[in-house]
Design a protein around this motif. Structure first.
Motif, PDB file in Angstrom:
ATOM      1  N   VAL A  33      56.151  35.430  41.959  1.00 22.53           N
ATOM      2  CA  VAL A  33      55.113  36.094  41.070  1.00 22.53           C
ATOM      3  C   VAL A  33      54.127  37.087  41.294  1.00 22.53           C
ATOM      4  CG1 VAL A  33      53.581  34.957  39.398  1.00 22.53           C
ATOM      5  CG2 VAL A  33      55.530  33.908  39.692  1.00 22.53           C
ATOM      6  N   ARG A  34      53.446  36.828  42.428  1.00 26.13           N
ATOM      7  CA  ARG A  34      52.657  37.667  42.970  1.00 26.13           C
ATOM      8  C   ARG A  34      52.916  39.173  43.161  1.00 26.13           C
ATOM      9  NH1 ARG A  34      51.438  33.898  46.710  1.00 26.13           N
ATOM     10  NH2 ARG A  34      50.042  32.129  45.883  1.00 26.13           N
ATOM     11  N   GLU A  35      54.553  38.960  43.800  1.00 19.68           N
ATOM     12  CA  GLU A  35      55.028  40.451  44.155  1.00 19.68           C
ATOM     13  C   GLU A  35      55.551  41.121  42.631  1.00 19.68           C
ATOM     14  OE1 GLU A  35      58.502  39.683  46.548  1.00 19.68           O
ATOM     15  OE2 GLU A  35      57.199  39.206  48.502  1.00 19.68           O
ATOM     16  N   TRP A  36      55.719  40.445  41.795  1.00 18.97           N
ATOM     17  CA  TRP A  36      56.253  41.009  40.683  1.00 18.97           C
ATOM     18  C   TRP A  36      54.868  41.627  39.959  1.00 18.97           C
ATOM     19  CZ3 TRP A  36      54.429  39.112  35.654  1.00 18.97           C
ATOM     20  CH2 TRP A  36      55.115  39.714  34.483  1.00 18.97           C
ATOM     21  N   ARG A  37      53.816  40.766  39.959  1.00 18.93           N
ATOM     22  CA  ARG A  37      52.597  41.233  39.473  1.00 18.93           C
ATOM     23  C   ARG A  37      51.833  42.816  39.985  1.00 18.93           C
ATOM     24  NH1 ARG A  37      47.974  37.649  41.261  1.00 18.93           N
ATOM     25  NH2 ARG A  37      48.443  38.948  42.793  1.00 18.93           N
ATOM     26  N   ARG A  40      54.081  45.555  39.147  1.00 20.43           N
ATOM     27  CA  ARG A  40      53.581  46.174  37.790  1.00 20.43           C
ATOM     28  C   ARG A  40      52.624  46.718  37.681  1.00 20.43           C
ATOM     29  NH1 ARG A  40      52.460  41.294  33.653  1.00 20.43           N
ATOM     30  NH2 ARG A  40      50.585  41.422  34.900  1.00 20.43           N
ATOM     31  N   GLN A  41      51.641  46.103  38.579  1.00 21.81           N
ATOM     32  CA  GLN A  41      50.150  47.132  38.675  1.00 21.81           C
ATOM     33  C   GLN A  41      50.569  48.344  39.520  1.00 21.81           C
ATOM     34  OE1 GLN A  41      47.705  44.356  40.913  1.00 21.81           O
ATOM     35  NE2 GLN A  41      47.145  43.437  38.910  1.00 21.81           N
ATOM     36  N   PHE A  42      51.274  48.432  40.208  1.00 24.13           N
ATOM     37  CA  PHE A  42      51.766  49.512  41.106  1.00 24.13           C
ATOM     38  C   PHE A  42      52.361  50.694  39.864  1.00 24.13           C
ATOM     39  CE2 PHE A  42      54.751  52.188  43.385  1.00 24.13           C
ATOM     40  CZ  PHE A  42      54.037  53.002  44.083  1.00 24.13           C
ATOM     41  N   ARG A  43      53.170  50.023  39.287  1.00 24.74           N
ATOM     42  CA  ARG A  43      53.984  51.121  38.000  1.00 24.74           C
ATOM     43  C   ARG A  43      52.998  51.584  37.180  1.00 24.74           C
ATOM     44  NH1 ARG A  43      59.421  51.877  37.927  1.00 24.74           N
ATOM     45  NH2 ARG A  43      59.051  52.370  35.866  1.00 24.74           N
ATOM     46  N   THR A  44      51.827  50.792  36.630  1.00 23.12           N
ATOM     47  CA  THR A  44      50.992  51.006  35.904  1.00 23.12           C
ATOM     48  C   THR A  44      50.102  52.313  36.249  1.00 23.12           C
ATOM     49  OG1 THR A  44      50.724  48.763  34.777  1.00 23.12           O
ATOM     50  CG2 THR A  44      48.882  50.577  34.368  1.00 23.12           C
ATOM     51  N   PRO A  50      45.403  53.125  32.362  1.00 20.19           N
ATOM     52  CA  PRO A  50      44.086  52.186  32.915  1.00 20.19           C
ATOM     53  C   PRO A  50      44.621  50.692  33.378  1.00 20.19           C
ATOM     54  CG  PRO A  50      44.026  52.540  30.566  1.00 20.19           C
ATOM     55  CD  PRO A  50      45.056  53.637  30.973  1.00 20.19           C
ATOM     56  N   PRO A  51      43.975  50.371  34.286  1.00 15.31           N
ATOM     57  CA  PRO A  51      44.404  48.951  34.688  1.00 15.31           C
ATOM     58  C   PRO A  51      43.929  47.924  33.501  1.00 15.31           C
ATOM     59  CG  PRO A  51      42.634  49.376  35.815  1.00 15.31           C
ATOM     60  CD  PRO A  51      43.018  50.702  35.068  1.00 15.31           C
ATOM     61  N   ARG A  52      44.518  46.838  33.030  1.00  7.44           N
ATOM     62  CA  ARG A  52      44.516  45.760  32.247  1.00  7.44           C
ATOM     63  C   ARG A  52      44.466  44.567  32.843  1.00  7.44           C
ATOM     64  NH1 ARG A  52      46.415  49.957  29.294  1.00  7.44           N
ATOM     65  NH2 ARG A  52      45.528  50.297  27.234  1.00  7.44           N
ATOM     66  N   GLY A  53      43.863  43.504  32.547  1.00  7.19           N
ATOM     67  CA  GLY A  53      44.296  42.009  32.890  1.00  7.19           C
ATOM     68  C   GLY A  53      42.933  41.531  33.143  1.00  7.19           C
ATOM     69  N   ARG A  54      42.975  40.232  33.768  1.00  8.81           N
ATOM     70  CA  ARG A  54      41.900  39.614  34.131  1.00  8.81           C
ATOM     71  C   ARG A  54      41.150  39.915  35.142  1.00  8.81           C
ATOM     72  NH1 ARG A  54      44.424  33.956  35.861  1.00  8.81           N
ATOM     73  NH2 ARG A  54      46.225  35.404  36.330  1.00  8.81           N
ATOM     74  N   LEU A  55      41.389  40.976  36.109  1.00  2.26           N
ATOM     75  CA  LEU A  55      40.539  41.214  37.155  1.00  2.26           C
ATOM     76  C   LEU A  55      39.661  42.377  36.546  1.00  2.26           C
ATOM     77  CD1 LEU A  55      39.793  41.835  39.892  1.00  2.26           C
ATOM     78  CD2 LEU A  55      41.768  43.408  40.333  1.00  2.26           C
ATOM     79  N   ARG A  56      40.312  43.306  35.530  1.00  2.00           N
ATOM     80  CA  ARG A  56      39.366  44.349  35.021  1.00  2.00           C
ATOM     81  C   ARG A  56      38.457  43.761  34.085  1.00  2.00           C
ATOM     82  NH1 ARG A  56      41.225  48.708  30.351  1.00  2.00           N
ATOM     83  NH2 ARG A  56      39.274  49.923  30.506  1.00  2.00           N
ATOM     84  N   GLN A  57      38.853  42.739  33.395  1.00  2.00           N
ATOM     85  CA  GLN A  57      37.806  41.862  32.502  1.00  2.00           C
ATOM     86  C   GLN A  57      36.781  41.359  33.301  1.00  2.00           C
ATOM     87  OE1 GLN A  57      40.305  39.232  30.385  1.00  2.00           O
ATOM     88  NE2 GLN A  57      41.128  40.733  28.847  1.00  2.00           N
ATOM     89  N   ALA A  58      37.000  40.815  34.446  1.00  2.00           N
ATOM     90  CA  ALA A  58      36.002  40.065  35.155  1.00  2.00           C
ATOM     91  C   ALA A  58      35.066  41.182  35.818  1.00  2.00           C
ATOM     92  CB  ALA A  58      36.762  39.565  36.369  1.00  2.00           C
ATOM     93  N   LEU A  59      35.669  42.357  36.279  1.00  2.00           N
ATOM     94  CA  LEU A  59      34.731  43.211  36.759  1.00  2.00           C
ATOM     95  C   LEU A  59      33.819  43.910  35.539  1.00  2.00           C
ATOM     96  CD1 LEU A  59      37.341  45.284  38.974  1.00  2.00           C
ATOM     97  CD2 LEU A  59      35.313  43.812  39.952  1.00  2.00           C
TER      98      LEU A  59
END
Length: 71
Positions: A33-37, A40-44, A50-59
């Motif tokens: 699951v971590r490698e897949w995530r 996916r972030q690398f392909r983005t 722009p990055p999306r997801g929980r990390l961006r929201q937290a920042l």
């Protein structure tokens, strides 16, 4: 055939052939699951989106300017 039955059959075959036993089902699930995530972030990033997801929201929550109390 269930996953457990397949695992037991593979373990039995490995023992007969003198090979190492296969990993138990579910052993590497979180790593996959971590490698897949990460992929996916690398392909983005390669696509220039722009990055999306929980990390961006937290920042964005941490960097948001909050009014100071004047008490």
């Amino acid at each position: 055939m269930s996953i457990t039955q397949h695992y037991l059959l593979d373990t039995y075959r490995a023992r007969l052939l003198g090979e190492p036993a296969p990993p138990a089902p579910g052993t590497h699930d979180w790593q996959v699951v971590r490698e897949w995530r990460d992929h996916r972030q690398f392909r983005t990033a390669l696509a220039g989106r722009p990055p999306r997801g929980r990390l961006r929201q937290a920042l964005s929550r941490r960097l948001r300017v909050r009014p100071r109390s004047t008490g």
